[in-house]
Design a protein around this motif. Structure first.
Motif, PDB file in Angstrom:
ATOM      1  N   TYR A   2       0.853  -1.184   0.000  1.00 24.31           N
ATOM      2  CA  TYR A   2       0.000   0.000   0.000  1.00 24.31           C
ATOM      3  C   TYR A   2       0.892   1.237   0.000  1.00 24.31           C
ATOM      4  O   TYR A   2       1.871   1.305   0.736  1.00 24.31           O
ATOM      5  N   GLY A   3       0.548   2.212  -0.822  1.00 19.46           N
ATOM      6  CA  GLY A   3       1.249   3.490  -0.835  1.00 19.46           C
ATOM      7  C   GLY A   3       0.260   4.620  -0.986  1.00 19.46           C
ATOM      8  O   GLY A   3      -0.762   4.472  -1.655  1.00 19.46           O
ATOM      9  N   GLU A   4       0.541   5.744  -0.337  1.00 22.12           N
ATOM     10  CA  GLU A   4      -0.374   6.882  -0.439  1.00 22.12           C
ATOM     11  C   GLU A   4       0.375   8.165  -0.750  1.00 22.12           C
ATOM     12  O   GLU A   4       1.555   8.307  -0.438  1.00 22.12           O
ATOM     13  N   TYR A   5      -0.341   9.082  -1.388  1.00 23.93           N
ATOM     14  CA  TYR A   5       0.161  10.414  -1.719  1.00 23.93           C
ATOM     15  C   TYR A   5      -0.753  11.418  -1.032  1.00 23.93           C
ATOM     16  O   TYR A   5      -1.966  11.401  -1.229  1.00 23.93           O
ATOM     17  N   THR A   6      -0.194  12.287  -0.222  1.00 18.89           N
ATOM     18  CA  THR A   6      -0.974  13.240   0.562  1.00 18.89           C
ATOM     19  C   THR A   6      -1.324  14.468  -0.281  1.00 18.89           C
ATOM     20  O   THR A   6      -0.444  15.115  -0.827  1.00 18.89           O
ATOM     21  N   LEU A   7      -2.626  14.759  -0.364  1.00 19.12           N
ATOM     22  CA  LEU A   7      -3.103  15.969  -1.024  1.00 19.12           C
ATOM     23  C   LEU A   7      -3.252  17.109  -0.027  1.00 19.12           C
ATOM     24  O   LEU A   7      -3.013  18.266  -0.353  1.00 19.12           O
ATOM     25  N   SER A   8      -3.698  16.780   1.186  1.00 15.58           N
ATOM     26  CA  SER A   8      -3.818  17.732   2.290  1.00 15.58           C
ATOM     27  C   SER A   8      -3.753  16.925   3.588  1.00 15.58           C
ATOM     28  O   SER A   8      -3.557  15.714   3.546  1.00 15.58           O
ATOM     29  N   ASN A   9      -3.954  17.570   4.717  1.00 11.03           N
ATOM     30  CA  ASN A   9      -3.881  16.859   5.997  1.00 11.03           C
ATOM     31  C   ASN A   9      -4.863  15.699   6.089  1.00 11.03           C
ATOM     32  O   ASN A   9      -4.606  14.720   6.778  1.00 11.03           O
ATOM     33  N   ILE A  10      -6.007  15.805   5.408  1.00 15.26           N
ATOM     34  CA  ILE A  10      -7.025  14.761   5.530  1.00 15.26           C
ATOM     35  C   ILE A  10      -7.329  14.043   4.210  1.00 15.26           C
ATOM     36  O   ILE A  10      -8.059  13.067   4.212  1.00 15.26           O
TER      37      ILE A  10
END
Length: 174
Positions: free
Chosen positions: A90-98
């Motif tokens: 699993y990998g994620e890219y942060t767009l904003s804090n939430i």
């Protein structure tokens, strides 16, 4: 940022997630013995546990189940059902804090069951099992308390079947 400060930030991250999702879409069943591909609706759900080994990367274990809700009378196959146990990176890219975009790439051990009607109207129960790759792309909204909602596109091959669902889900990070 000094290295000792970044370690403290990573240590403060909550590393565990449990969640579930449900979805609907389309599935295609390839029937080589009659040289045909049948397309039908697809519904499914999954229950998962994810462990983050880094602030943006983790490993996920999931149980996935699904099948068809309705196939028209013209079909030669019925009662399509599948069950999977999946391990995924699993990998994620942060767009904003939430807000986060994420991707999952995994391998699943699966079982596919369905009924197949021949030209004479006889019904044969077919069962197949094996392993396949799966991929998911999604968006998640996670609030500070740890609760999150998500929407995702799930591409799940299961032997002779390929399910493509749009899922919505909830999760909790702790």
């Amino acid at each position: 940022m000094p290295a000792f400060l970044s370690c403290n930030v990573l240590a403060a991250q909550k590393a565990h997630v449990v969640g579930t999702s449900i979805g609907a879409g389309l599935q295609e069943l390839e029937l080589k013995n009659i040289d045909s591909t049948l397309t039908s609706d697809s519904i499914g759900y999954e229950v998962y546990y994810r462990y983050f080994f880094h602030d943006k990367f983790g490993v996920e274990a999931a149980y996935i189940s699904g099948g068809n809700f309705w196939i028209g009378d013209f079909s030669k196959a019925s009662n399509i059902k599948y069950n999977n146990f999946r391990i995924a990176l699993y990998g994620e890219y942060t767009l904003s804090n939430i807000n986060h975009l994420y991707a999952k790439l995994g391998v699943s051990a699966n079982k596919l069951n369905y009924k197949l009607k021949d030209e004479n109207g006889n019904v044969k129960h077919v069962s197949d099992s094996g392993a396949d790759l799966s991929a998911t792309l999604g968006w998640e909204l996670r609030i500070e308390s740890g609760f999150g909602i998500n929407i995702e596109y799930n591409f799940l091959p299961v032997q002779k079947l390929t399910a493509q669902n749009l899922n919505i889900g909830i999760s909790y990070r702790f």
